[in-house]
Design a protein around this motif. Structure first.
Motif, PDB file in Angstrom:
ATOM      1  N   LEU A  98       0.876  -1.081   0.020  1.00  0.00           N
ATOM      2  CA  LEU A  98       0.055  -0.034   0.036  1.00  0.00           C
ATOM      3  C   LEU A  98       0.880   1.318  -0.092  1.00  0.00           C
ATOM      4  N   LEU A  99       2.027   1.262   0.832  1.00  0.00           N
ATOM      5  CA  LEU A  99       2.971   2.326   0.835  1.00  0.00           C
ATOM      6  C   LEU A  99       3.590   2.585  -0.471  1.00  0.00           C
ATOM      7  N   LEU A 100       3.826   1.390  -1.194  1.00  0.00           N
ATOM      8  CA  LEU A 100       4.615   1.901  -2.452  1.00  0.00           C
ATOM      9  C   LEU A 100       3.498   2.265  -3.225  1.00  0.00           C
ATOM     10  N   MET A 101       2.279   1.759  -3.354  1.00  0.00           N
ATOM     11  CA  MET A 101       1.274   2.312  -4.439  1.00  0.00           C
ATOM     12  C   MET A 101       1.154   3.863  -4.216  1.00  0.00           C
ATOM     13  N   PRO A 144       9.665   8.911  -3.765  1.00  0.00           N
ATOM     14  CA  PRO A 144       9.258   7.782  -4.210  1.00  0.00           C
ATOM     15  C   PRO A 144       9.775   7.035  -5.201  1.00  0.00           C
ATOM     16  N   PHE A 145      10.367   7.560  -6.209  1.00  0.00           N
ATOM     17  CA  PHE A 145      11.187   7.113  -7.117  1.00  0.00           C
ATOM     18  C   PHE A 145      12.492   6.445  -6.565  1.00  0.00           C
ATOM     19  N   ARG A 151      14.491  -0.291  -3.764  1.00  0.00           N
ATOM     20  CA  ARG A 151      13.755  -1.648  -3.397  1.00  0.00           C
ATOM     21  C   ARG A 151      14.146  -2.654  -4.291  1.00  0.00           C
ATOM     22  N   ALA A 152      14.113  -2.308  -5.684  1.00  0.00           N
ATOM     23  CA  ALA A 152      14.398  -3.329  -6.749  1.00  0.00           C
ATOM     24  C   ALA A 152      15.796  -3.842  -6.511  1.00  0.00           C
ATOM     25  N   PHE A 153      16.814  -3.056  -6.132  1.00  0.00           N
ATOM     26  CA  PHE A 153      18.125  -3.417  -5.647  1.00  0.00           C
ATOM     27  C   PHE A 153      18.078  -4.492  -4.413  1.00  0.00           C
ATOM     28  N   PHE A 154      17.550  -4.054  -3.625  1.00  0.00           N
ATOM     29  CA  PHE A 154      17.660  -4.767  -2.527  1.00  0.00           C
ATOM     30  C   PHE A 154      16.847  -6.123  -2.609  1.00  0.00           C
ATOM     31  N   LEU A 155      15.876  -6.238  -3.259  1.00  0.00           N
ATOM     32  CA  LEU A 155      15.193  -7.643  -3.668  1.00  0.00           C
ATOM     33  C   LEU A 155      16.168  -8.334  -4.340  1.00  0.00           C
ATOM     34  N   SER A 156      17.228  -7.738  -5.030  1.00  0.00           N
ATOM     35  CA  SER A 156      18.063  -8.750  -5.717  1.00  0.00           C
ATOM     36  C   SER A 156      19.180  -9.540  -4.813  1.00  0.00           C
ATOM     37  N   VAL A 157      19.094  -8.855  -3.595  1.00  0.00           N
ATOM     38  CA  VAL A 157      20.188  -9.446  -2.560  1.00  0.00           C
ATOM     39  C   VAL A 157      19.370 -10.399  -1.679  1.00  0.00           C
TER      40      VAL A 157
END
Length: 268
Positions: A98-101, A144-145, A151-157
């Motif tokens: 929700l926060l991301l949206m 926000p950007f 977040r996309a980079f952290f998800l790759s870790v």
């Protein structure tokens, strides 16, 4: 096919670099030679426009304002963005989505729609025209950007790295600081570059929220180019090159990190 490919590449380079090269050439000429018809390809060169711009017209103060604004925006945006993006990349709660949206919706709003609110608030409390309110607005618009990209980079870790650090006795923040951040170099550089470009090149918000004493370089360049004066026009052209050169140097220095960061983001 090879000749065609080379032709397409050379045409693209000419279209991309041609205007910049021509602007650089104009900034080194007198007004008469710069706008002569037919074009004077071998006219004398001069640095007088740069000297007048920086030493007489006070462009150095505008450059200092831009440097302070950019440094503050990038530093705070990355500091907040790293913490928020790391937390959102590790949470499984619905509130995270929700926060991301909400952040994405705020980022998608045009600056012109947000500007009247900022102007009215800053005018009411008497701080309109100074750099800190403008920095606050740029951080709010850029955050926000920054969060989405980091977040996309952290998800790759892999999360196994976090678990291993926690098992070895680290707290959650120590694991973030000593284990996760060191492998986030390309992502931080890439995200920081985009944040830098937003603050460095901003014109709409800067022109509306600053006064004559706190003008940034884009606003100062626009003001002199629009003036009805041949001398100020040439100073504006020199200013546009002065604004562009730091960007070229920045990309040249960090190009390897930028490519690594963009590649990691694309793979993810």
């Amino acid at each position: 096919m090879r000749i065609l490919a080379y032709g397409i590449v050379l045409t693209w380079i000419a279209l991309a670099a041609g205007p910049l090269a021509w602007t650089a050439l104009l900034s080194l000429r007198d007004y008469v030679d710069a706008f002569a018809i037919p074009v004077q390809l071998f006219a004398p060169l001069t640095l007088e426009h740069y000297r007048t711009l920086w030493l007489v017209s006070g462009f150095s103060e505008n450059a200092l304002n831009t440097a302070l604004l950019t440094f503050g925006t990038v530093s705070i945006s990355l500091s907040i963005g790293c913490l928020a993006a790391y937390a959102l990349s590790r949470t499984t709660a619905r509130i995270g989505l929700l926060l991301l949206m909400l952040a994405l919706a705020f980022r998608a709003m045009p600056h012109a729609a947000l500007l009247p609110s900022f102007v009215s608030v800053f005018e009411a409390i008497g701080v309109r025209g100074s750099l800190p309110p403008l920095m606050l607005v740029l951080i709010a618009v850029n955050q926000p950007f920054t969060i989405w990209m980091l977040r996309a980079f952290f998800l790759s870790v892999p999360r196994d790295i976090d678990d291993a650090a926690l098992v070895d006795g680290c707290t959650r923040f120590q694991a973030f600081r000593h284990v996760i951040l060191p492998v986030m170099g390309p992502g931080l550089v890439t995200t920081g570059l985009f944040s830098f470009l937003l603050a460095y090149n901003d014109f709409l918000l800067s022109s509306a929220l600053t006064n004559a004493e706190n003008m940034t370089m884009p606003v100062a360049i626009a003001s002199v180019i629009q003036a009805d004066s041949e001398s100020l026009l040439m100073q504006g052209i020199a200013g546009s090159m002065s604004l562009t050169i730091p960007l070229l140097l920045l990309i040249a220095v960090f190009q390897k990190r930028i490519v690594e960061g963009l590649t990691q983001g694309a793979v993810k």
